[in-house]
Write a protein that holds these residues in place. Structure first.
Motif, PDB file in Angstrom:
ATOM      1  N   GLU A 247       0.809  -1.207   0.000  1.00  0.00           N
ATOM      2  CA  GLU A 247       0.000   0.000   0.000  1.00  0.00           C
ATOM      3  C   GLU A 247       0.847   1.263   0.000  1.00  0.00           C
ATOM      4  O   GLU A 247       0.348   2.361  -0.236  1.00  0.00           O
ATOM      5  CB  GLU A 247      -0.933   0.024   1.221  1.00  0.00           C
ATOM      6  CG  GLU A 247      -2.055  -0.993   1.158  1.00  0.00           C
ATOM      7  CD  GLU A 247      -3.055  -0.784   2.274  1.00  0.00           C
ATOM      8  OE1 GLU A 247      -2.952   0.242   3.000  1.00  0.00           O
ATOM      9  OE2 GLU A 247      -3.941  -1.631   2.437  1.00  0.00           O
ATOM     10  N   GLY A 248       2.152   1.131   0.300  1.00  0.00           N
ATOM     11  CA  GLY A 248       3.019   2.292   0.360  1.00  0.00           C
ATOM     12  C   GLY A 248       2.853   3.051   1.661  1.00  0.00           C
ATOM     13  O   GLY A 248       2.298   2.557   2.637  1.00  0.00           O
ATOM     14  N   GLY A 249       3.315   4.293   1.667  1.00  0.00           N
ATOM     15  CA  GLY A 249       3.242   5.096   2.880  1.00  0.00           C
ATOM     16  C   GLY A 249       4.285   4.677   3.891  1.00  0.00           C
ATOM     17  O   GLY A 249       5.311   4.080   3.558  1.00  0.00           O
ATOM     18  N   LYS A 250       4.016   4.981   5.156  1.00  0.00           N
ATOM     19  CA  LYS A 250       4.962   4.638   6.212  1.00  0.00           C
ATOM     20  C   LYS A 250       5.124   3.120   6.314  1.00  0.00           C
ATOM     21  O   LYS A 250       4.192   2.369   6.064  1.00  0.00           O
ATOM     22  CB  LYS A 250       4.472   5.180   7.559  1.00  0.00           C
ATOM     23  CG  LYS A 250       4.452   6.692   7.650  1.00  0.00           C
ATOM     24  CD  LYS A 250       3.966   7.124   9.024  1.00  0.00           C
ATOM     25  CE  LYS A 250       3.927   8.631   9.150  1.00  0.00           C
ATOM     26  NZ  LYS A 250       3.432   9.054  10.492  1.00  0.00           N
ATOM     27  N   PRO A 251       6.331   2.651   6.709  1.00  0.00           N
ATOM     28  CA  PRO A 251       6.519   1.211   6.880  1.00  0.00           C
ATOM     29  C   PRO A 251       5.577   0.643   7.938  1.00  0.00           C
ATOM     30  O   PRO A 251       5.207   1.317   8.890  1.00  0.00           O
ATOM     31  CB  PRO A 251       7.980   1.097   7.336  1.00  0.00           C
ATOM     32  CG  PRO A 251       8.628   2.359   6.890  1.00  0.00           C
ATOM     33  CD  PRO A 251       7.566   3.413   6.971  1.00  0.00           C
ATOM     34  N   VAL A 252       5.204  -0.600   7.755  1.00  0.00           N
ATOM     35  CA  VAL A 252       4.457  -1.307   8.784  1.00  0.00           C
ATOM     36  C   VAL A 252       5.404  -1.681   9.917  1.00  0.00           C
ATOM     37  O   VAL A 252       5.100  -1.517  11.092  1.00  0.00           O
ATOM     38  CB  VAL A 252       3.801  -2.577   8.213  1.00  0.00           C
ATOM     39  CG1 VAL A 252       3.053  -3.333   9.295  1.00  0.00           C
ATOM     40  CG2 VAL A 252       2.861  -2.213   7.072  1.00  0.00           C
ATOM     41  N   VAL A 253       6.568  -2.186   9.567  1.00  0.00           N
ATOM     42  CA  VAL A 253       7.592  -2.540  10.545  1.00  0.00           C
ATOM     43  C   VAL A 253       8.893  -1.891  10.107  1.00  0.00           C
ATOM     44  O   VAL A 253       9.325  -2.083   8.979  1.00  0.00           O
ATOM     45  CB  VAL A 253       7.805  -4.063  10.627  1.00  0.00           C
ATOM     46  CG1 VAL A 253       8.912  -4.394  11.626  1.00  0.00           C
ATOM     47  CG2 VAL A 253       6.524  -4.769  10.997  1.00  0.00           C
ATOM     48  N   ASP A 254       9.492  -1.126  10.990  1.00  0.00           N
ATOM     49  CA  ASP A 254      10.766  -0.468  10.689  1.00  0.00           C
ATOM     50  C   ASP A 254      11.478  -0.254  12.005  1.00  0.00           C
ATOM     51  O   ASP A 254      11.301   0.759  12.658  1.00  0.00           O
ATOM     52  CB  ASP A 254      10.503   0.850   9.958  1.00  0.00           C
ATOM     53  CG  ASP A 254      11.766   1.493   9.445  1.00  0.00           C
ATOM     54  OD1 ASP A 254      12.831   0.883   9.579  1.00  0.00           O
ATOM     55  OD2 ASP A 254      11.677   2.614   8.905  1.00  0.00           O
TER      56      ASP A 254
END
Length: 402
Positions: A247-254
Motif C-alpha cells: 500500500e506504500g506510505g509509512k513502513p508497517v515494521v521499521d
C-alpha cells in the motif's frame, strides 16, 4: 514454515504468549508484535552510504547467523503503522481487567503496537537486560537481573515485581520476536522458493557501517512489498528491520537503533530498588512447572484456538491452509453465523465499520477487515479467511470454495 502461515498462526498464539514473553525480558520489547506487527522510524546518520567490500546474500545471511552479540547499550526508536483507526476511548479496559499494576509489563508494553516511541536498552548476556520507555518527562523501566524481573512506572510511582522463570535467559518456549535480530531470524527461517533475497547496497545506521539485505515475495497477491534488514558490517548484528506494505506510505515494521555501543554495560545499570512510597505489586504465582496460572476456563479457550477456533459458538472444523509462501491463507470455519455489528454498542459498531468493507461473491456475503499487513474475510455464514494477502486474494479463495 511459510512467512504468511506464521503470521496467521501467531494471531491465535499471541493472547497466550504476550504475558509469558513479557517476563523473558529482552533488549527491545515489542509486543507483539509481532504479532500483530510494528513500524519503526529510526533516525539514520546524515552521511552517505559507506563503501564496503562486496558480499553475496548467502554470505550476509551467514554473517547474521554467526553473530553472537551478548552485550550492548543504546537508543532504539519505534513507531507503528498498521493502517488502523485509533483504539483510544473505544474500550477503556482493553488489555487488562483494570485491577492490576500500571507497571505490569503485560499492560504497559501494549503501547508499543501503535504510535512512535523512544527506548533506551542495555544487555549483558542472557541474565541481565534493561529497557526504558521514554514518554515525555515520564519513564517506564523494565529490568531483568538474574532471578528477578522489575518494572517501574514513574508516572504512577508503581512497581511490578516477578521472579523470572528458571532458565528465563534462554527460554525454550517460542517467544514473540522483539529485536531486529529476532525479527530477521524469523523472516530468514521462513524464506524459501517463493522468496527473493538480495543485497541492496549499504547504509549508515546508528553511526555503524551496514549492509542492506532485501527480501521480497516472488508471488503476486501478498501485502508485503519488501523486508529490509540493515546488518552491521563488522559483527553481523541486525541494526534495523523494515517491513513495507504494497500500500506504500509509512513502513508497517521499521525497527532500528539510533545509537548503539557493544561494550559491556555497568552492573549498576541492572540494579533496582523500589523508590520510597512506591506501590509494589507482586506478580502472579506460578505452578511447579513454572507456568503461569490462567483464569478459570481460559485454558480451554486457548485449546479451542489451537484447534482452529472450534468450540467458539459452533462445531468448528479447524484450519485449512490454502496456497503457499507469502500468499498462504488460513481458512477457519467457526460453525456459527457471524455476529451482526449493528447489535454492538455504538462506539464499537463505528470502529468495526471503519475497519471493514462489505463484500459479496460466489461465497455469499461478508466483511473484509483490513490492515496494511494482515487482512481477514469473515463471511456471514461464519467462515474466516485470513492472511498477509490482498482483499482480491481473499475473495478468490472464498469464491473457489476451498
Amino acid at each position: 514454515m511459510d512467512p504468511s502461515t506464521q503470521v496467521t498462526t501467531e494471531v491465535a498464539e499471541t493472547m497466550a504468549e504476550t504475558r509469558k514473553a513479557s517476563r523473558f525480558i529482552v533488549p527491545v520489547a515489542v509486543a507483539g508484535v509481532a504479532a500483530a506487527t510494528i513500524g519503526l522510524v529510526p533516525a539514520l546518520a546524515a552521511s552517505g552510504d559507506p563503501e564496503l567490500p562486496e558480499i553475496t546474500a548467502q554470505q550476509l545471511i551467514e554473517k547474521i547467523a554467526a553473530s553472537d552479540t551478548q552485550t550492548l547499550s543504546g537508543t532504539f526508536k519505534i513507531s507503528t503503522d498498521l493502517g488502523l483507526p485509533s483504539f483510544a476511548g473505544l474500550m477503556p479496559g482493553l488489555g487488562g481487567d483494570g485491577g492490576g499494576s500500571s507497571a505490569d509489563p503485560s499492560e504497559k508494553l501494549t503501547q508499543l503496537v501503535s504510535g512512535t516511541h523512544t527506548l533506551r536498552v542495555a544487555a549483558d548476556g542472557p541474565e541481565r537486560q534493561k529497557l526504558t520507555l521514554l514518554d515525555g518527562s515520564d519513564e517506564y523501566s523494565l529490568i531483568h537481573n538474574g532471578a528477578d524481573v522489575w518494572a517501574y512506572d514513574s508516572k504512577s510511582n508503581e512497581v511490578f515485581h516477578e521472579k523470572a522463570p528458571e532458565g528465563a535467559g534462554a527460554p525454550e518456549e517460542k517467544e514473540v520476536p522483539t529485536t531486529p535480530k529476532e525479527l530477521a531470524d524469523e523472516v530468514l527461517k521462513a524464506a524459501g522458493d517463493t522468496t527473493s533475497i538480495t543485497v541492496g547496497g549499504t547504509a549508515k545506521v546508528a553511526g555503524r557501517d551496514a549492509y542492506q539485505l532485501v527480501i521480497k515475495p516472488k508471488q503476486a497477491g501478498s501485502t508485503v512489498e519488501s523486508v529490509k534488514i540493515a546488518v552491521d558490517a563488522a559483527n553481523g548484528t541486525p541494526l534495523k528491520f523494515t517491513l513495507a506494505s504494497v500500500e506504500g506510505g509509512k513502513p508497517v515494521v521499521d525497527a532500528g537503533f539510533t545509537k548503539i555501543d557493544f561494550a559491556k554495560p555497568a552492573a549498576s545499570d541492572f540494579t533496582f530498588k523500589a523508590p520510597a512510597g512506591a506501590k509494589v505489586t507482586e506478580g502472579a504465582a506460578e505452578d511447579a512447572a513454572g507456568e503461569e496460572k490462567l483464569p478459570e476456563g481460559f485454558e480451554k479457550g486457548l485449546g479451542d484456538l489451537e484447534k482452529g477456533f472450534g468450540g467458539f459458538g459452533g462445531s468448528g472444523e479447524g484450519v485449512n491452509v490454502i496456497g503457499e509462501g507469502w500468499t498462504t491463507i488460513a481458512k477457519l470455519d467457526t460453525g456459527a453465523p457471524a455476529p451482526k455489528t449493528d447489535e454492538a454498542p455504538k462506539e464499537v459498531q463505528g470502529f468495526l465499520d471503519s475497519l471493514g468493507d462489505k463484500v459479496t461473491g460466489k461465497f455469499g456475503s461478508g466483511t473484509v477487515f483490513k490492515t496494511k499487513l494482515v487482512n481477514a474475510l469473515l463471511t456471514d455464514d461464519g467462515k474466516v479467511y485470513v492472511g498477509a494477502v490482498t482483499q482480491d486474494a481473499l475473495l478468490n479463495a472464498a469464491n473457489t470454495g476451498k
